[in-house]
Design an enzyme around this catalytic site. Structure first.
Site, short mmCIF file in Angstrom:
data_model
loop_
_atom_site.label_atom_id
_atom_site.label_comp_id
_atom_site.label_asym_id
_atom_site.label_seq_id
_atom_site.Cartn_x
_atom_site.Cartn_y
_atom_site.Cartn_z
N GLU A 165 -1.58 -30.61 1.49
CA GLU A 165 -2.83 -30.43 2.27
C GLU A 165 -2.52 -31.59 3.40
OE1 GLU A 165 -4.55 -33.90 2.22
OE2 GLU A 165 -3.68 -34.09 0.59
N GLY A 307 -0.01 -37.62 0.06
CA GLY A 307 -1.12 -36.17 0.37
C GLY A 307 0.54 -35.23 1.05
N GLU A 308 -0.11 -34.01 1.58
CA GLU A 308 1.17 -33.61 2.16
C GLU A 308 1.96 -33.19 0.98
OE1 GLU A 308 4.62 -35.50 4.32
OE2 GLU A 308 3.30 -35.53 4.92
N ALA A 309 1.48 -32.73 0.33
CA ALA A 309 2.00 -31.77 -0.93
C ALA A 309 3.86 -32.67 -1.51
CB ALA A 309 2.80 -30.38 -1.15
#
Lengths: 342, 342
Positions: A165, A307-309
């Site tokens: 996310e 984050g951001e996978a």
């Protein structure tokens, strides 16, 4: 997003969670049988062996394979960002989405490194969710639509799904979800996120405490908490996890926000996350606590907290390596290697 | 091997260790400067950021790169194998070398997965070292030749070197080295290796205790211990580490046996391993203790205990991913992303 998606309700989502398929025990057993014949001492590949069996069980086939992995990054904005709970302005969510599209973010490089297909799902960034210290973040229908939207990340042909996310202030939402679902003080679940400290960290903790206290009386389950203190990108992750289970696609969860979203399903049914692996232990302190509650040991522990996978995508390389060993290694019989002496 | 290698002495090797080059601080600093400009909160990539700076410092260039990684597996046989310290017969060393050549081992699949060049170095397998409970495992010259042989693994053009070993009974040698270099009871350093337990594990412990006691009076440094209780494949790893330092090739160490070999250099000069990273924490219990002594946190912790450079090779994927982020990411300025507030 709304015009492309049929109307949905959280009760429909509850019905889906009540009817999730289980593992394919036969495929898992075939993996274990082959593993025991490969040219290595039993168990010597450690978690790589577990990964293979898990992949077989949840892909429902032996040998399992990762040919078309996908990384899905959901982006959403949060009303609580206006309360000063993040080290970055809310505009960064949309700016980072542009960075993803332009190929300049960490997850772009990681997807190239592991040969994963990257999809970025922008979720009404110009309309943040409501400030959840004052009202539910989303209506029932908005939340259900976000879940349904997340389901679209699971398309035919993909064989592994990494979920992450982007959303300024979403570790505040994650902490609120964890605090609501598992109890404990807000401070137990709140951490620096992108880097808040001092007064801003105290503000973040107070926001979480206030939000959970405000909504406690009106909720009955995890989906209600998701609606009240979650966010669109977190709801979409919930949807992607449900859809992946139904499509026999194993899931790799990223850090604190993604795992907190997944915890909503755990609260409904602990088995609902059996097809999900947690990629790494984030440096965000609440993540380790959350993983303890979920009973999920992380695959990696590299002090990442982006984050951001990013962590989930990195973990794809380990899963691919595990399957490569399982599929490509010779058996003791094939290689003419002597077995263990008793 | 002897006919191709010039005569050598351990004193010549001692002289090399006394004259190892240091890090390139400027390249390291350039990496840190760029890292701070990339589109992520400072430090959010955790150990990936450390890896990049470490690679730059030891490759002596910015940006660092991994285009031609090599995995070197040294194989040797041990006189002590005849004492029943392993779960497998000594013949397995040569059989596994054939398996490496045929492409059937775990390390073959892992090298393919990370696109590393695999070299297997077979070291006089038909002539095991002496049983080190009765005599030094090697003569001064044999040990020095094995070190010199290991140096040949560092050839022009390689930019990262993963080091591992194959040798039935070599966790016994590793335990003896650790016990000798760091003290403590033999039982502190002895573990199941390929899977011994019960009486065999007690025998293994007794062998280590006896070996260290026998040679204690005659040794003056780590190289003497390597000669007395080590093995050819362990000496070769020492040589490869020295040669890599001189050629500005960072090194990734595998499990217990490979790290115990490296510890010989640490005992001579703790800075001698600054260009070496430990890939993973092996399930062999002595490895965690050894890593504590060396002050080297492992990159991975996956319960692996296979040797053959499997963990080291797997770690190449993480290092490549770290460099991909560092090199490919956009800066805040390039991407038009707002920086941290305050």
């Amino acid at each position: 997003m709304a015009e492309e998606t049929p109307r949905a309700t959280l009760d429909e989502m509850r019905a889906l969670v009540a009817d999730l398929p289980g593992p394919d025990l036969e495929a898992g057993s075939m993996a274990a049988t082959r593993e025991a014949q490969l040219t290595k001492p039993p168990g010597a590949l450690g978690r790589l062996e577990e990964l293979t069996q898990w992949m077989a069980s949840w892909q429902g086939k032996h040998p399992p394979s990762v040919v078309h992995p996908r990384t899905a990054v959901f982006a959403g904005n949060h009303g609580v960002a206006a309360l000063g709970v993040s080290a970055y302005p809310a505009a960064v969510t949309a700016q980072m989405v542009q960075n993803f599209i332009a190929g300049g973010a960490a997850v772009n490089q990681l997807c190239k490194a592991v040969d994963a297909d990257l999809r970025v799902y922008e979720m009404a960034l110009e309309q943040p969710t409501a400030d959840f210290t004052r009202a539910p973040a989303m209506s029932d229908e908005d939340c259900a639509l976000a879940i349904a939207y997340g389901m679209m990340a699971v398309e035919p042909g993909i064989d592994l799904l990494a979920l992450g996310e982007m959303g300024i202030a979403n570790t505040t939402a994650a902490a609120a979800l964890c605090c609501a679902l598992f109890g404990g003080n807000a401070a137990h679940w709140v951490g620096p996120g992108t880097g808040v400290a001092g007064a801003a960290l105290e503000r973040k903790t107070a926001v979480v405490e206030e939000a959970v206290a405000r909504h406690r009386g009106a909720v009955r389950d995890g989906f209600d908490w998701l609606r009240c203190v979650g966010g669109r990108e977190l709801a979409a992750i919930v949807g992607a996890i449900i859809a992946a289970r139904r499509a026999r696609v194993p899931v790799v969860l990223d850090g604190y926000a993604a795992t907190a979203a997944a915890a909503v399903l755990f609260a409904l049914d602990p088995r609902a996350l059996d097809h999900c692996l947690v990629a790494h232990r984030s440096a965000e302190p609440g993540h380790a606590r959350l993983l303890d509650r979920l009973g999920k040991p992380p695959l990696l522990d590299l002090g990442m907290r982006l984050g951001e996978a990013s962590g989930a995508t990195l973990a794809i390389s380990i899963i691919k390596a595990a399957l490569a060993c399982h599929t490509g290694m010779a058996t003791f019989a094939e290689a003419g290697v002597s077995g263990k002496e008793t």
